[in-house]
Design a protein around this motif. Structure first.
Motif, PDB file in Angstrom:
ATOM      1  N   ALA A 125       0.809  -1.207   0.000  1.00 26.31           N
ATOM      2  CA  ALA A 125       0.000   0.000   0.000  1.00 26.31           C
ATOM      3  C   ALA A 125       0.842   1.257   0.000  1.00 26.31           C
ATOM      4  N   GLY A 126       2.143   1.157   0.039  1.00 24.05           N
ATOM      5  CA  GLY A 126       2.985   2.335   0.069  1.00 24.05           C
ATOM      6  C   GLY A 126       3.150   2.840   1.487  1.00 24.05           C
ATOM      7  N   VAL A 127       3.724   4.034   1.608  1.00 23.07           N
ATOM      8  CA  VAL A 127       3.900   4.667   2.914  1.00 23.07           C
ATOM      9  C   VAL A 127       2.574   5.320   3.310  1.00 23.07           C
ATOM     10  N   ILE A 128       2.112   4.986   4.477  1.00 20.50           N
ATOM     11  CA  ILE A 128       0.787   5.462   4.903  1.00 20.50           C
ATOM     12  C   ILE A 128       0.948   6.454   6.045  1.00 20.50           C
ATOM     13  N   GLN A 129       0.385   7.628   5.850  1.00 20.87           N
ATOM     14  CA  GLN A 129       0.429   8.657   6.880  1.00 20.87           C
ATOM     15  C   GLN A 129      -0.988   8.977   7.347  1.00 20.87           C
ATOM     16  N   SER A 130      -1.078   9.290   8.616  1.00 23.40           N
ATOM     17  CA  SER A 130      -2.360   9.739   9.150  1.00 23.40           C
ATOM     18  C   SER A 130      -2.134  10.766  10.246  1.00 23.40           C
ATOM     19  N   PRO A 131      -3.066  11.690  10.422  1.00 23.75           N
ATOM     20  CA  PRO A 131      -4.186  11.953   9.532  1.00 23.75           C
ATOM     21  C   PRO A 131      -3.743  12.671   8.264  1.00 23.75           C
ATOM     22  N   ARG A 132      -4.610  12.848   7.291  1.00 24.92           N
ATOM     23  CA  ARG A 132      -4.273  13.603   6.081  1.00 24.92           C
ATOM     24  C   ARG A 132      -4.289  15.099   6.377  1.00 24.92           C
ATOM     25  N   HIS A 133      -5.217  15.485   7.224  1.00 27.45           N
ATOM     26  CA  HIS A 133      -5.332  16.891   7.616  1.00 27.45           C
ATOM     27  C   HIS A 133      -5.528  16.966   9.119  1.00 27.45           C
ATOM     28  N   GLU A 134      -4.909  17.991   9.715  1.00 29.36           N
ATOM     29  CA  GLU A 134      -5.069  18.191  11.147  1.00 29.36           C
ATOM     30  C   GLU A 134      -5.138  19.685  11.402  1.00 29.36           C
ATOM     31  N   VAL A 135      -6.198  20.094  12.063  1.00 30.48           N
ATOM     32  CA  VAL A 135      -6.323  21.488  12.488  1.00 30.48           C
ATOM     33  C   VAL A 135      -6.398  21.485  13.999  1.00 30.48           C
ATOM     34  N   THR A 136      -5.544  22.259  14.631  1.00 32.59           N
ATOM     35  CA  THR A 136      -5.491  22.251  16.079  1.00 32.59           C
ATOM     36  C   THR A 136      -5.249  23.659  16.591  1.00 32.59           C
ATOM     37  N   GLU A 137      -5.535  23.854  17.840  1.00 30.32           N
ATOM     38  CA  GLU A 137      -5.315  25.164  18.446  1.00 30.32           C
ATOM     39  C   GLU A 137      -3.907  25.241  19.028  1.00 30.32           C
ATOM     40  N   MET A 138      -3.373  26.421  19.005  1.00 28.91           N
ATOM     41  CA  MET A 138      -2.056  26.658  19.581  1.00 28.91           C
ATOM     42  C   MET A 138      -1.998  26.133  21.012  1.00 28.91           C
ATOM     43  N   GLY A 139      -0.915  25.456  21.319  1.00 31.88           N
ATOM     44  CA  GLY A 139      -0.737  24.925  22.658  1.00 31.88           C
ATOM     45  C   GLY A 139      -1.125  23.469  22.803  1.00 31.88           C
ATOM     46  N   GLN A 140      -1.865  22.960  21.839  1.00 33.40           N
ATOM     47  CA  GLN A 140      -2.290  21.566  21.901  1.00 33.40           C
ATOM     48  C   GLN A 140      -1.178  20.645  21.422  1.00 33.40           C
ATOM     49  N   GLU A 141      -1.261  19.402  21.850  1.00 33.92           N
ATOM     50  CA  GLU A 141      -0.335  18.375  21.386  1.00 33.92           C
ATOM     51  C   GLU A 141      -0.841  17.794  20.072  1.00 33.92           C
ATOM     52  N   VAL A 142       0.089  17.581  19.152  1.00 33.12           N
ATOM     53  CA  VAL A 142      -0.246  17.005  17.847  1.00 33.12           C
ATOM     54  C   VAL A 142       0.619  15.767  17.635  1.00 33.12           C
ATOM     55  N   THR A 143       0.010  14.690  17.174  1.00 31.60           N
ATOM     56  CA  THR A 143       0.762  13.471  16.857  1.00 31.60           C
ATOM     57  C   THR A 143       0.492  13.064  15.422  1.00 31.60           C
ATOM     58  N   LEU A 144       1.550  12.955  14.650  1.00 27.22           N
ATOM     59  CA  LEU A 144       1.462  12.515  13.254  1.00 27.22           C
ATOM     60  C   LEU A 144       2.003  11.093  13.181  1.00 27.22           C
ATOM     61  N   ARG A 145       1.399  10.289  12.333  1.00 26.98           N
ATOM     62  CA  ARG A 145       1.728   8.868  12.292  1.00 26.98           C
ATOM     63  C   ARG A 145       2.180   8.438  10.904  1.00 26.98           C
ATOM     64  N   CYS A 146       3.036   7.431  10.897  1.00 22.77           N
ATOM     65  CA  CYS A 146       3.570   6.943   9.627  1.00 22.77           C
ATOM     66  C   CYS A 146       3.792   5.438   9.708  1.00 22.77           C
ATOM     67  N   LYS A 147       3.339   4.764   8.656  1.00 23.31           N
ATOM     68  CA  LYS A 147       3.620   3.331   8.501  1.00 23.31           C
ATOM     69  C   LYS A 147       4.471   3.186   7.246  1.00 23.31           C
ATOM     70  N   PRO A 148       5.732   2.791   7.395  1.00 21.75           N
ATOM     71  CA  PRO A 148       6.594   2.667   6.210  1.00 21.75           C
ATOM     72  C   PRO A 148       6.273   1.407   5.421  1.00 21.75           C
ATOM     73  N   ILE A 149       6.897   1.291   4.278  1.00 17.75           N
ATOM     74  CA  ILE A 149       6.764   0.079   3.482  1.00 17.75           C
ATOM     75  C   ILE A 149       7.502  -1.059   4.181  1.00 17.75           C
ATOM     76  N   SER A 150       6.881  -2.197   4.233  1.00 16.19           N
ATOM     77  CA  SER A 150       7.464  -3.345   4.902  1.00 16.19           C
ATOM     78  C   SER A 150       8.811  -3.690   4.281  1.00 16.19           C
ATOM     79  N   GLY A 151       9.812  -3.875   5.144  1.00 15.71           N
ATOM     80  CA  GLY A 151      11.137  -4.228   4.653  1.00 15.71           C
ATOM     81  C   GLY A 151      12.066  -3.057   4.424  1.00 15.71           C
ATOM     82  N   HIS A 152      11.533  -1.848   4.493  1.00 16.69           N
ATOM     83  CA  HIS A 152      12.387  -0.665   4.326  1.00 16.69           C
ATOM     84  C   HIS A 152      13.111  -0.372   5.642  1.00 16.69           C
ATOM     85  N   ASP A 153      14.446  -0.168   5.518  1.00 21.61           N
ATOM     86  CA  ASP A 153      15.257   0.015   6.705  1.00 21.61           C
ATOM     87  C   ASP A 153      15.293   1.455   7.192  1.00 21.61           C
TER      88      ASP A 153
END
Lengths: 113, 114
Positions: free
Chosen positions: A2-30
């Motif tokens: 499925a390729g490299v998968i990132q989530s979320p695609r869009h994130e809108v947050t207020e200043m001061g908040q914690e933000v977490t971005l996620r990534c699933k790499p291609i299997s087998g990539h070092d």
């Protein structure tokens, strides 16, 4: 694959908040890379991992940014607290360490208001 | 040390005419060279790569690039532009075989005029 998968695609947050971005790499990539793209600065390498170990984090702008790779199939980029100047598109990329180039995810567009 | 210079930040061509996006590099080692394309609001996609085999490299969507060591260039060309080619293009250099030593150019935005 499925390729490299990132989530979320869009994130809108207020200043001061914690933000977490996620990534699933291609299997087998070092290698896994986190980039940030803005109009003003273009593409900036933030940090990269080799076999889940952070190798170079010199591009991380400040202590508010942190990245982890707990296993070969998952990585996070966290911003705490977020600020409006963090607004950008954040890309994750992975590669199989053969010198054949990266595969990029579709990115997360972060807006901090 | 490695570096890459994309000589034009914007290029405009008419549909059906040739495209030339220029890239010069410097590298202390035998380089690998890449072109990536980024369409609006999309991720970056690998267009083509040079990794010390044939100096003329063919990529997707009719693009090709020629590695010229004497000129330290890796210009991207296409014989006939299509509206769908409008995008930003990045030239990338890395030390051969090293994915962790990769440098992106600042990008060239290609505009296609009807």
């Amino acid at each position: 694959d499925a390729g490299v998968i990132q989530s979320p695609r869009h994130e809108v947050t207020e200043m001061g908040q914690e933000v977490t971005l996620r990534c699933k790499p291609i299997s087998g990539h070092d290698y896994l890379f986190w980039y940030r793209q803005t109009m003003m600065r273009g593409l900036e390498l933030l940090i990269y991992f080799n076999n889940n170990v952070p190798i170079d984090d010199s591009g991380m702008p400040e202590d508010r940014f942190s990245a982890k790779m707990p296993n070969a199939s998952f990585s996070t980029l966290k911003i705490q607290p977020s600020e409006p100047r963090d607004s950008a598109v954040y890309f994750c990329a992975s590669s199989p360490s053969t010198g054949n180039g990266y595969t990029f995810g579709s990115g997360t567009r972060l807006t901090v208001v | 040390a490695q570096s890459v210079t994309q000589l034009d930040s914007h290029v405009s061509v008419s549909e059906g005419t040739p495209v030339l996006l220029r890239c010069n590099y410097s590298s202390s080692y035998s380089p690998s060279l890449f072109w990536y394309v980024q369409h609006p609001n999309k991720g970056l996609q690998l267009l083509l790569k040079y990794t010390s085999a044939a100096t003329l490299v063919k990529g997707i969507n009719g693009f090709e690039a020629e590695f010229k060591k004497s000129e330290t260039s890796f210009h991207l060309t296409k014989p006939s532009a299509h509206m769908s080619d409008a995008a930003e293009y990045f030239c990338v250099v890395s030390e051969y075989g090293r994915d962790d030593k990769i440098i992106f150019g600042k990008g060239t935005r290609l505009h296609i005029l009807p």
